[in-house]
Scaffold this motif. Structure first.
Motif, PDB file in Angstrom:
ATOM      1  N   ALA A   1       0.829  -1.205   0.000  1.00  0.00           N
ATOM      2  CA  ALA A   1       0.000   0.000   0.000  1.00  0.00           C
ATOM      3  C   ALA A   1       0.863   1.255   0.000  1.00  0.00           C
ATOM      4  O   ALA A   1       0.563   2.238  -0.700  1.00  0.00           O
ATOM      5  CB  ALA A   1      -0.936  -0.002   1.212  1.00  0.00           C
TER       6      ALA A   1
ATOM      7  N   VAL B   1      -4.681   0.730  -8.418  1.00  0.00           N
ATOM      8  CA  VAL B   1      -4.482  -0.350  -7.453  1.00  0.00           C
ATOM      9  C   VAL B   1      -4.652  -1.702  -8.145  1.00  0.00           C
ATOM     10  O   VAL B   1      -3.840  -2.612  -7.976  1.00  0.00           O
ATOM     11  CB  VAL B   1      -5.463  -0.223  -6.268  1.00  0.00           C
ATOM     12  CG1 VAL B   1      -5.263  -1.370  -5.287  1.00  0.00           C
ATOM     13  CG2 VAL B   1      -5.284   1.123  -5.565  1.00  0.00           C
TER      14      VAL B   1
ATOM     15  N   ASP C   1      -8.378   2.019  -2.417  1.00  0.00           N
ATOM     16  CA  ASP C   1      -7.672   0.740  -2.389  1.00  0.00           C
ATOM     17  C   ASP C   1      -8.677  -0.392  -2.172  1.00  0.00           C
ATOM     18  O   ASP C   1      -8.684  -1.403  -2.889  1.00  0.00           O
ATOM     19  CB  ASP C   1      -6.630   0.776  -1.269  1.00  0.00           C
ATOM     20  CG  ASP C   1      -5.821  -0.512  -1.146  1.00  0.00           C
ATOM     21  OD1 ASP C   1      -6.276  -1.576  -1.614  1.00  0.00           O
ATOM     22  OD2 ASP C   1      -4.735  -0.459  -0.548  1.00  0.00           O
TER      23      ASP C   1
END
Length: 367
Positions: free
Chosen positions: A64, A80, A156
């Protein structure tokens, strides 16, 4: 080589404390995963010493961080998803070891050609704590801005989660963003709860758990506290332990009961069992962001080394301290050390697109 401490209370100090606390909690809680508090007490008495390395919680947090360093506030769910495809799915040459159900389901969804948000809804584990476990970097990156931290975590999460799984990530990211300012535990967890609907499972479970902490929990034993929490928020009939609302509730309550101290928060969380590596990682991230690097016990920090990449080969050899430093550099605007590409394994293009003004956050963090 000894790494010098960052100035106390600086963005770098708090970022290091956050990710070192996360990695230490992950490693401490790992052997207690899926256990009950009673079973943990029978085996260790009190589990307080790290026995081995961390799990996918730390590795996905590094992943991340790499997304943020590559895309900054302009990060999209398709960014992502493309990173998952190129750096996770494409590198698989066998079973995906150490991954949670939501991660395994997401890999299968992406492999089938699905994209967000369908990739997070296609599998039946969208409510898992797989986003909550990796949400801390979003709080570091958006320090002092819990709304932005929650927004980025949700971007995300759309790739791998849905519903309460996304809300768990929002709550953790927002809470870390406020912990990065040095706020106290009560203010931190309230910021996390403001990031989710008040009638959500995540919010209701967390408030039940926090009520137990605030109702004279300092007068109860560790065993009584654990039993009260389990009776209040644990879904006993479900066979798995990776429920995001449950993990957030246990982690937030352990953090508050520990008074924001890293060791107290992490040990409390790990000894609650269930998804112990994740709950201890979240509690450690919150406490570490507030206490800074020196707040992480040295005996634990020494055990945190570069990750092995057992679950995510793309992050093998990376260290949470390096990720923390580079995330902190985005806050201060004064890069130190090597290029971003050394961490993310991709173009060192840095934050792009949506250019947010950071003056208010810098004043909050450094003033």
């Amino acid at each position: 080589m000894t790494v010098p401490l960052a100035p106390a209370g600086s963005p770098r100090d708090r970022a290091r404390g956050c990710l070192l606390g996360l990695a230490a909690g992950d490693a401490l809680g790992a052997p207690a995963e899926n256990m009950t508090p009673e079973a943990i007490a029978a085996r260790w008495g009190v589990l307080a010493e790290i026995e081995g390395g961390g799990t996918d919680d730390t590795e996905y947090s590094l992943f991340a961080a790499s997304l943020l360093l590559r895309h900054g506030h302009a990060l999209t769910s398709e960014d992502v998803a493309e990173a998952w495809r190129a750096e996770i799915v494409a590198r698989l040459d066998g079973p995906m070891r150490g991954a949670g159900f939501s991660e395994l389901g997401t890999v299968r969804a992406l492999h089938r050609g699905l994209g967000p948000p369908l990739s997070g809804r296609w599998h039946p584990h969208g409510w898992s704590d797989g986003l909550a476990m990796r949400a801390a970097p979003y709080g570091i990156f958006a320090a002092g801005d819990p709304d932005e931290a929650a927004r980025l975590a949700e971007i995300d999460g759309r790739v791998s989660h849905s519903g309460e799984g996304v809300l768990g990530g929002r709550a953790v990211a927002a809470a870390v963003a406020v912990a990065m300012t040095g706020a106290g535990p009560d203010e931190v967890v309230e910021a996390g709860l403001r990031a989710v609907p008040g009638d959500s499972w995540t919010a209701r479970a967390a408030r039940k758990a926090l009520a137990i902490v605030r109702d004279g929990s300092e007068r109860t034993s560790r065993e009584e506290f654990a039993r009260a929490l389990h009776d209040s928020v644990v879904v006993k009939h479900y066979p798995w332990t990776d429920l995001a609302p449950e993990a957030v509730a246990l982690a937030f309550s352990a953090y508050v009961r520990g008074g924001g101290e890293v060791e107290a928060a992490v040990v409390t969380a790990a000894n609650l069992g269930r998804d112990a590596d994740t709950t201890a990682a979240i509690a450690g991230a919150l406490a570490g962001a507030g206490a800074g690097e020196a707040g992480v016990p040295e005996r634990w920090a020494r055990r945190v080394g570069p990750v092995a990449g057992r679950c995510l080969p793309v992050v093998a050899g990376r260290h949470v301290r390096d990720a923390a430093d580079r995330l902190a550099d985005t806050l201060t605007g004064r890069p130190e050390g090597g290029p971003v590409a050394a961490l993310v394994g991709g173009p060192a293009d840095g934050p792009s697109g949506r250019a947010r003004q950071l003056d208010r956050r810098r004043m909050t963090l450094e003033g």
